[in-house]
Design a protein around this motif. Structure first.
Motif, PDB file in Angstrom:
ATOM      1  N   LYS A   2      -4.827  -5.544   2.387  1.00  0.00           N
ATOM      2  CA  LYS A   2      -5.148  -5.253   0.995  1.00  0.00           C
ATOM      3  C   LYS A   2      -5.615  -3.817   0.834  1.00  0.00           C
ATOM      4  N   SER A   5      -2.606  -1.622   0.800  1.00  0.00           N
ATOM      5  CA  SER A   5      -1.890  -1.740  -0.480  1.00  0.00           C
ATOM      6  C   SER A   5      -2.616  -0.986  -1.589  1.00  0.00           C
ATOM      7  N   ASP A   6      -3.942  -1.117  -1.631  1.00  0.00           N
ATOM      8  CA  ASP A   6      -4.732  -0.397  -2.638  1.00  0.00           C
ATOM      9  C   ASP A   6      -4.626   1.116  -2.435  1.00  0.00           C
TER      10      ASP A   6
END
Length: 87
Positions: A2, A5-6
């Protein structure tokens, strides 16, 4: 994953300021975050041509954008981000 992705989503904003719309649509938007190990960030692509083009022409832009995004998200610099493109 995550966090990667961020980081990539934020880096895309920096890249949009740096690269034209054609380059973004043709070469950059299809990069998919795959894995992250220490300071190495791996993106997948579908085609060898895209891999080669991104590595030869845009990897430096991606590195700078990711470092700027990292600093914005974390409030500190990393300076050692190394992006890679894999099939």
């Amino acid at each position: 994953m995550k966090m990667f992705s961020d980081l990539w989503e934020k880096a895309l904003f920096y890249l949009e300021d740096d690269l034209n719309a054609y380059v973004m649509k043709t070469w950059i938007k299809d990069l998919k975050p795959a894995k992250h190990e220490d300071n190495d960030y791996y993106f997948t692509v579908e085609l060898e041509l895209q891999k080669k083009t991104v590595e030869e022409r845009f990897l430096k832009n991606i590195k700078v954008a990711m470092e700027e995004a990292f600093e914005e998200i974390n409030g500190t610099t990393n300076g050692h981000i190394t992006p890679h493109v894999i099939l």
